[in-house]
Scaffold this motif. Structure first.
Motif, PDB file in Angstrom:
ATOM      1  N   GLY A  44       4.115 -25.730 -46.473  1.00  0.00           N
ATOM      2  CA  GLY A  44       3.867 -27.069 -45.944  1.00  0.00           C
ATOM      3  C   GLY A  44       2.899 -27.909 -46.751  1.00  0.00           C
ATOM      4  O   GLY A  44       2.389 -28.919 -46.269  1.00  0.00           O
ATOM      5  N   MET A  45       2.636 -27.514 -48.001  1.00  0.00           N
ATOM      6  CA  MET A  45       1.713 -28.281 -48.836  1.00  0.00           C
ATOM      7  C   MET A  45       2.417 -29.510 -49.398  1.00  0.00           C
ATOM      8  O   MET A  45       3.610 -29.472 -49.695  1.00  0.00           O
ATOM      9  N   ARG A  46       1.687 -30.563 -49.547  1.00  0.00           N
ATOM     10  CA  ARG A  46       2.240 -31.807 -50.082  1.00  0.00           C
ATOM     11  C   ARG A  46       2.413 -31.694 -51.595  1.00  0.00           C
ATOM     12  O   ARG A  46       1.479 -31.308 -52.301  1.00  0.00           O
ATOM     13  N   ASP A  66      -3.668 -31.500 -50.170  1.00  0.00           N
ATOM     14  CA  ASP A  66      -3.655 -32.071 -48.826  1.00  0.00           C
ATOM     15  C   ASP A  66      -3.150 -33.514 -48.897  1.00  0.00           C
ATOM     16  O   ASP A  66      -2.727 -33.986 -49.960  1.00  0.00           O
ATOM     17  N   SER A 105      -4.479 -20.511 -35.949  1.00  0.00           N
ATOM     18  CA  SER A 105      -3.705 -20.788 -37.169  1.00  0.00           C
ATOM     19  C   SER A 105      -3.265 -19.492 -37.838  1.00  0.00           C
ATOM     20  O   SER A 105      -2.154 -19.406 -38.363  1.00  0.00           O
ATOM     21  N   TRP A 109       0.540 -18.503 -38.787  1.00  0.00           N
ATOM     22  CA  TRP A 109       0.985 -18.123 -40.123  1.00  0.00           C
ATOM     23  C   TRP A 109       1.609 -16.735 -40.146  1.00  0.00           C
ATOM     24  O   TRP A 109       2.565 -16.494 -40.884  1.00  0.00           O
ATOM     25  N   PRO A 155      -4.783 -33.539 -43.022  1.00  0.00           N
ATOM     26  CA  PRO A 155      -3.404 -33.063 -42.827  1.00  0.00           C
ATOM     27  C   PRO A 155      -2.390 -34.083 -43.335  1.00  0.00           C
ATOM     28  O   PRO A 155      -2.626 -35.292 -43.297  1.00  0.00           O
ATOM     29  N   TRP A 156      -1.267 -33.558 -43.779  1.00  0.00           N
ATOM     30  CA  TRP A 156      -0.170 -34.372 -44.310  1.00  0.00           C
ATOM     31  C   TRP A 156       0.851 -34.586 -43.205  1.00  0.00           C
ATOM     32  O   TRP A 156       1.403 -33.626 -42.654  1.00  0.00           O
ATOM     33  N   SER A 159       4.413 -32.846 -43.358  1.00  0.00           N
ATOM     34  CA  SER A 159       4.468 -31.399 -43.546  1.00  0.00           C
ATOM     35  C   SER A 159       5.362 -30.739 -42.506  1.00  0.00           C
ATOM     36  O   SER A 159       5.459 -31.201 -41.363  1.00  0.00           O
ATOM     37  N   VAL A 161       4.558 -28.000 -41.363  1.00  0.00           N
ATOM     38  CA  VAL A 161       3.563 -27.223 -40.623  1.00  0.00           C
ATOM     39  C   VAL A 161       2.770 -28.188 -39.745  1.00  0.00           C
ATOM     40  O   VAL A 161       2.321 -29.231 -40.224  1.00  0.00           O
ATOM     41  N   ALA A 163      -0.141 -30.151 -37.972  1.00  0.00           N
ATOM     42  CA  ALA A 163      -1.427 -30.564 -38.567  1.00  0.00           C
ATOM     43  C   ALA A 163      -2.543 -29.550 -38.326  1.00  0.00           C
ATOM     44  O   ALA A 163      -3.328 -29.247 -39.236  1.00  0.00           O
ATOM     45  N   GLN A 166      -2.180 -26.540 -40.820  1.00  0.00           N
ATOM     46  CA  GLN A 166      -1.954 -26.765 -42.252  1.00  0.00           C
ATOM     47  C   GLN A 166      -3.048 -26.143 -43.113  1.00  0.00           C
ATOM     48  O   GLN A 166      -4.187 -25.964 -42.668  1.00  0.00           O
TER      49      GLN A 166
END
Length: 174
Positions: A44-46, A66, A105, A109, A155-156, A159, A161, A163, A166
Motif C-alpha cells: 500500500g505504499m505510494r 508516504d 496494525s 498485517w 497516510p495516502w 492506498s 491499506v 489509513a 499504513q
C-alpha cells in the motif's frame, strides 16, 4: 559562509535541517512491474515517482513513500533487469524495517500477508517492540515494526491499506 555547489549556504541554514534519522534506503530490483505490484498494491505504499536512474539512463528509479514523500519514508529501487537473485551475506543491508502505528496494525498485517500468501514470522520481538518479518518476492528482507504511533504520519488516500494501518516510514535498518 560555506561554499557548496556554487551556492553560499550559511551554517545557520544547515542547522535548520538537522539529521533526525534515515532519509531513505535504496535497493535493487530485477523485476520493476512485480516490484510495483508488491510495494504499491500489497504494502500500500505510494509510488511517488518513477524516473530514470541518473547514473544509468537505461534503468528506472522507483520511489515509494508516504502521501507527502516525507524524508524518512522513502524506499527506492533501481531497476536493473540483469541483477542476480538476492544473496544474503556480510557487508550489505540485510533488513529494512518499516514502521506501523499499533498492535492492531500488526494484526492487520499478519492477516494481509497471510491472505496474499506471503510467508512471514509474526510476533517477533525487536527492541521490546512487536514486529513481523517477511521478504519481498525477490528476497529483500523486510520487517514491519510497531512504533506505537509516535510522531507524525501522512497516510495516502489512494492506498489499498486503511489509513490507520499504513506504513508510516522507515524503521531500523540492519
Amino acid at each position: 559562509m560555506t561554499r557548496t555547489n556554487n551556492r553560499n549556504i550559511s551554517k545557520h541554514n544547515l542547522m535548520q535541517y538537522p539529521l533526525l534519522g534515515i532519509h531513505h534506503v535504496t535497493a535493487v530490483t530485477a523485476h520493476a512491474n512485480d516490484n510495483v505490484r508488491f510495494y504499491n498494491k500489497i504494502l500500500g505504499m505510494r509510488l511517488v515517482k518513477k524516473t530514470v536512474n541518473q547514473d544509468d539512463a537505461s534503468a528506472y528509479h522507483l520511489f515509494y513513500a508516504d502521501a507527502k514523500g516525507s524524508p524518512g519514508s522513502d524506499l527506492t529501487f533501481f531497476d536493473w533487469a540483469h541483477s542476480p537473485v538476492q544473496r544474503h551475506g556480510n557487508n550489505s543491508i540485510s533488513e529494512v524495517s518499516l514502521r506501523v502505528g499499533s498492535a492492531l496494525s500488526m494484526k492487520f498485517w499478519t492477516a494481509r500477508l497471510t491472505e496474499n500468501k506471503i510467508p512471514h514470522n509474526s510476533n517477533v520481538e525487536y527492541d521490546s517492540r512487536s514486529s513481523l518479518v517477511f521478504q519481498d518476492p525477490e528476497g529483500q528482507r523486510l520487517r514491519l515494526i510497531d512504533d506505537g504511533g509516535v510522531g507524525t504520519s501522512y497516510p495516502w488516500d489512494a492506498s489499498s491499506v486503511p489509513a490507520e494501518h499504513q506504513i508510516r516510514g522507515l524503521g531500523p535498518v540492519s
